[in-house]
Design a protein around this motif. Structure first.
Motif: not given
Ligand SMILES: N[C@@H](CCC(=O)N[C@@H](CS)C(=O)NCC(=O)O)C(=O)O
Length: 207
Positions: A8-11, A13-19, A30-32, A52-54
């Protein structure tokens, strides 16, 4: 190889997304919708029973906890890309120390700040003195990072690694809801700017 990333944005999960963006490996997203409670659906609980995400599914194997995912991705894909130190090296030991510190010690403080200030939680569960204590700890921990960055550009070694992404993402998120005068922390401020301006992080926040 197949990688599916649940976020989900701004959670967290964002650090994993960046990586994932830094590594440049193919993955499906997959966006929750957390407010709609999609994290509680049985099919997601089968991947992360914590709701919880991520979460990440690699070739059918589910993983959760952002730091576990980052270390896994670093060890498996980051070494050859120069984004993560080789297992067994002194820098790998430092990468583990600063990543775990960023998730457990600094991250614990950030979550206490969040739980005690955010409207995501009911007003009666929020505690102003605890928020103030956590804010002071947060500032002290930012001071530790500022000290670590004296005379160096990145947290481990002489170039950007996933350790920087893991820590900078958490701090940037915290600074979006807690105002701290970072001008007193010049090395931290410069590192945060240098890290968060990277194209991979910009791509995460672009959409
Ligand atoms: N320690 C976990 C924290 C995960 C976490 O707290 N995720 C939050 C978003 S920042 C979440 O999914 N919350 C949904 C909920 O609690 O219902 C990690 O680093 O992955």
């Amino acid at each position: 190889m197949s990688i599916t990333f649940y976020y989900a944005p701004n959670t967290s999960a964002s650090r994993v997304h960046w990586v994932l963006e830094e590594l440049g490996i193919p993955y499906d997203k997959v966006k929750l919708d957390l407010r709609a409670g999609e994290q509680h659906k049985p099919e997601f609980l089968a991947i992360n029973p914590n709701a919880k995400v991520p979460a990440l599914v690699v070739d059918g194997t589910p993983m959760f906890e952002s730091l576990a995912i980052i270390i896994y991705l670093g060890d498996r894909f980051g070494v050859e890309k120069g984004l993560w130190p080789r297992v067994g090296s002194g820098e790998h030991a430092e990468a583990l120390a600063w990543s775990v510190w960023g998730s457990v010690t600094l991250g614990g403080t950030i979550f206490r700040l969040f739980y005690n200030t955010s409207e995501w939680f009911p007003a009666e569960s929020r505690n102003a003195p605890q928020a103030e204590t956590a804010r002071k700890e947060f500032e002290a921990q930012l001071g530790i990072l500022d000290q670590r960055l004296r005379g160096r550009e990145y947290l481990v070694g002489d170039h950007f690694t996933l350790v920087d992404a893991a820590n900078a993402a958490a701090i940037a998120w915290a600074l979006s809801f807690i105002k701290v005068d970072t001008t007193r922390l010049p090395d931290l401020s410069a590192w945060l700017e240098r890290s968060t301006q990277r194209p991979a992080n910009q791509a995460v926040h672009a959409g």
